[in-house]
Design a protein around this motif. Structure first.
Motif, PDB file in Angstrom:
ATOM      1  N   ILE A 148      -8.367  -0.459  -6.947  1.00  0.00           N
ATOM      2  CA  ILE A 148      -8.171  -0.376  -5.484  1.00  0.00           C
ATOM      3  C   ILE A 148      -7.356   0.873  -5.082  1.00  0.00           C
ATOM      4  O   ILE A 148      -7.763   1.599  -4.170  1.00  0.00           O
ATOM      5  N   PRO A 149      -6.219   1.173  -5.735  1.00  0.00           N
ATOM      6  CA  PRO A 149      -5.458   2.363  -5.303  1.00  0.00           C
ATOM      7  C   PRO A 149      -6.216   3.673  -5.487  1.00  0.00           C
ATOM      8  O   PRO A 149      -5.836   4.692  -4.903  1.00  0.00           O
ATOM      9  N   LYS A 150      -7.296   3.640  -6.289  1.00  0.00           N
ATOM     10  CA  LYS A 150      -8.052   4.901  -6.522  1.00  0.00           C
ATOM     11  C   LYS A 150      -9.129   5.127  -5.465  1.00  0.00           C
ATOM     12  O   LYS A 150      -9.775   6.180  -5.469  1.00  0.00           O
ATOM     13  N   ILE A 151      -9.350   4.155  -4.582  1.00  0.00           N
ATOM     14  CA  ILE A 151     -10.385   4.324  -3.547  1.00  0.00           C
ATOM     15  C   ILE A 151      -9.882   5.357  -2.538  1.00  0.00           C
ATOM     16  O   ILE A 151      -8.771   5.238  -2.012  1.00  0.00           O
ATOM     17  N   LEU A 171      -3.649 -11.042  -7.462  1.00  0.00           N
ATOM     18  CA  LEU A 171      -4.479 -10.539  -6.362  1.00  0.00           C
ATOM     19  C   LEU A 171      -4.039 -11.133  -5.017  1.00  0.00           C
ATOM     20  O   LEU A 171      -4.830 -11.200  -4.069  1.00  0.00           O
ATOM     21  N   TRP A 172      -2.726 -11.514  -4.944  1.00  0.00           N
ATOM     22  CA  TRP A 172      -2.190 -12.049  -3.685  1.00  0.00           C
ATOM     23  C   TRP A 172      -0.754 -11.606  -3.430  1.00  0.00           C
ATOM     24  O   TRP A 172      -0.102 -12.118  -2.513  1.00  0.00           O
ATOM     25  N   THR A 173      -0.224 -10.682  -4.199  1.00  0.00           N
ATOM     26  CA  THR A 173       1.195 -10.328  -4.045  1.00  0.00           C
ATOM     27  C   THR A 173       1.400  -9.320  -2.910  1.00  0.00           C
ATOM     28  O   THR A 173       0.457  -8.660  -2.470  1.00  0.00           O
ATOM     29  N   ARG A 174       2.649  -9.172  -2.526  1.00  0.00           N
ATOM     30  CA  ARG A 174       2.945  -8.216  -1.444  1.00  0.00           C
ATOM     31  C   ARG A 174       2.630  -6.776  -1.877  1.00  0.00           C
ATOM     32  O   ARG A 174       2.195  -5.965  -1.074  1.00  0.00           O
ATOM     33  N   GLU A 175       2.807  -6.484  -3.182  1.00  0.00           N
ATOM     34  CA  GLU A 175       2.514  -5.134  -3.677  1.00  0.00           C
ATOM     35  C   GLU A 175       0.994  -4.880  -3.659  1.00  0.00           C
ATOM     36  O   GLU A 175       0.539  -3.771  -3.365  1.00  0.00           O
ATOM     37  N   ASP A 179      -1.076  -2.040  -1.409  1.00  0.00           N
ATOM     38  CA  ASP A 179      -2.125  -1.110  -1.865  1.00  0.00           C
ATOM     39  C   ASP A 179      -3.356  -1.199  -0.964  1.00  0.00           C
ATOM     40  O   ASP A 179      -4.007  -0.189  -0.691  1.00  0.00           O
ATOM     41  N   ILE A 180      -3.679  -2.404  -0.536  1.00  0.00           N
ATOM     42  CA  ILE A 180      -4.846  -2.558   0.346  1.00  0.00           C
ATOM     43  C   ILE A 180      -4.561  -1.910   1.700  1.00  0.00           C
ATOM     44  O   ILE A 180      -5.379  -1.147   2.226  1.00  0.00           O
ATOM     45  N   ALA A 196      -2.501 -20.116   3.038  1.00  0.00           N
ATOM     46  CA  ALA A 196      -1.167 -20.360   2.476  1.00  0.00           C
ATOM     47  C   ALA A 196      -0.128 -19.469   3.163  1.00  0.00           C
ATOM     48  O   ALA A 196      -0.405 -18.303   3.472  1.00  0.00           O
ATOM     49  N   ILE A 197       1.064 -20.017   3.366  1.00  0.00           N
ATOM     50  CA  ILE A 197       2.138 -19.255   4.013  1.00  0.00           C
ATOM     51  C   ILE A 197       2.480 -18.009   3.179  1.00  0.00           C
ATOM     52  O   ILE A 197       2.736 -16.933   3.727  1.00  0.00           O
ATOM     53  N   ALA A 198       2.453 -18.132   1.832  1.00  0.00           N
ATOM     54  CA  ALA A 198       2.796 -16.978   0.980  1.00  0.00           C
ATOM     55  C   ALA A 198       1.784 -15.847   1.165  1.00  0.00           C
ATOM     56  O   ALA A 198       2.157 -14.665   1.186  1.00  0.00           O
ATOM     57  N   THR A 199       0.522 -16.185   1.332  1.00  0.00           N
ATOM     58  CA  THR A 199      -0.510 -15.164   1.585  1.00  0.00           C
ATOM     59  C   THR A 199      -0.229 -14.473   2.909  1.00  0.00           C
ATOM     60  O   THR A 199      -0.221 -13.239   3.020  1.00  0.00           O
ATOM     61  N   ARG A 200       0.014 -15.285   3.921  1.00  0.00           N
ATOM     62  CA  ARG A 200       0.243 -14.718   5.255  1.00  0.00           C
ATOM     63  C   ARG A 200       1.507 -13.867   5.291  1.00  0.00           C
ATOM     64  O   ARG A 200       1.548 -12.831   5.949  1.00  0.00           O
ATOM     65  N   MET A 201       2.548 -14.291   4.556  1.00  0.00           N
ATOM     66  CA  MET A 201       3.785 -13.490   4.505  1.00  0.00           C
ATOM     67  C   MET A 201       3.520 -12.144   3.831  1.00  0.00           C
ATOM     68  O   MET A 201       3.999 -11.105   4.283  1.00  0.00           O
ATOM     69  N   GLY A 202       2.776 -12.171   2.718  1.00  0.00           N
ATOM     70  CA  GLY A 202       2.477 -10.930   1.998  1.00  0.00           C
ATOM     71  C   GLY A 202       1.721  -9.947   2.881  1.00  0.00           C
ATOM     72  O   GLY A 202       1.966  -8.738   2.834  1.00  0.00           O
ATOM     73  N   LEU A 203       0.811 -10.460   3.692  1.00  0.00           N
ATOM     74  CA  LEU A 203       0.067  -9.609   4.618  1.00  0.00           C
ATOM     75  C   LEU A 203       0.980  -9.112   5.733  1.00  0.00           C
ATOM     76  O   LEU A 203       1.018  -7.920   6.061  1.00  0.00           O
TER      77      LEU A 203
END
Ligand SMILES: C[S@@+](CC[C@H](N)C(=O)[O-])C[C@H]1O[C@@H](n2cnc3c(N)ncnc32)[C@H](O)[C@@H]1O
Length: 258
Positions: A148-151, A171-175, A179-180, A196-203
């Motif tokens: 992903i970072p190479k796109i 494939l769900w972390t804040r880092e 990159d996305i 999930a709240i953790a997904t939404r927080m990471g975004l």
């Protein structure tokens, strides 16, 4: 251990509610699609339809489909475009680290809606690549965290469709979401089944605003964008955080030692 390659080829076929087939992964102990909703229906209702109806209209789109799997999201995109937007061009990037799975799609029993896509399926299975006048698809073989970072192209639509945060946390972390975010256009639409709240927080920590999407006959899902979308239910993440101070995003450091 984050991944278990010795189990990667252990999969079972599953029939889903809409009559389309999916697989169950022994490595991730999870099905590739919701059997209760249906593989094709889930692709259309949680990813393709919201993406193309909510994104401002364009002549061409660049899409990041994470991860390719059986390719339902990529193929459902072409099925949708052929039906509703026959002039639209797309370029899809899709990471995937299961080479044997990509090879096997040539003989997979897809729903009849994909019948006309047979040349695309064959080319992807043989070359991990397809191109014609309107469509380009590049399967990025390898770990999504590295590809992903190479796109270098800016992304208009992200289908975030990895196995669940519990089963595939990297494939769900804040880092990962950082990159996305780095490769997205300002008008990006990110679709995901995860509420999930953790997904939404990471975004949210990476500048995404969170909305709830209610597809036809489908469970709620999440739409993340950089600008508010009128007409969709907005999730006030500051309020969520104040009501749930323990809630936090996933981080790479929770899963790997640096
Ligand atoms: C839930 S499935 C994707 C389903 C797919 N969107 C479809 O419609 O068929 C998740 C996929 O992610 C792949 N995967 C998991 N972790 C990965 C990683 N770090 N890099 C690349 N692919 C990965 C798995 O091999 C699997 O094919």
């Amino acid at each position: 251990m984050l991944y278990n390659e010795s189990l990667r080829q252990k999969k079972e076929l599953l029939l889903t509610k809409d009559g389309s087939w999916t697989l169950y992964s022994k490595e991730f102990e999870q099905a590739y699609h919701s059997t209760k909703e249906g593989a094709l229906r889930e692709s259309l209702q949680k990813h393709v339809i919201p993406a193309f109806t909510l994104h401002p209209s364009q002549e061409s789109y660049t899409i990041l489909d994470i991860c390719f799997g059986l390719g339902y999201n990529t193929l459902a995109t072409f099925y949708y475009l052929q039906t509703y937007l026959p002039q639209t061009k797309v370029h899809i990037f899709s990471p995937e680290f299961d080479y044997q799975l990509i090879k096997s799609i040539a003989t997979f029993d897809y729903p009849k809606e994909f019948d006309t896509l047979e040349p695309i399926i064959r080319s992807l299975s043989q070359n991990l690549y397809y191109k014609d006048e309107r469509y380009t698809i590049e399967i990025l073989y390898g770990d999504a965290r590295q590809s992903i970072p190479k796109i270098t192209q800016k992304i208009d639509i992200v289908y975030q469709d990895a196995f669940s945060p519990k089963q595939n946390p990297m494939l769900w972390t804040r880092e990962y979401f950082r990159d996305i975010r780095t490769i997205c256009n300002d008008e990006v639409i990110l679709t995901t089944y995860s509420i999930a709240i953790a997904t939404r927080m990471g975004l949210y920590e990476n500048g995404f605003l969170i909305h709830i999407y209610e597809g036809e006959d489908a469970r709620h899902s999440t739409i993340a964008t950089l600008e508010r979308i009128e007409g969709l239910k907005y999730v006030d993440m500051e309020l969520k955080k104040s009501r749930n101070p323990e809630a936090k995003s996933l981080s790479d450091s929770d899963f790997i030692d640096f």
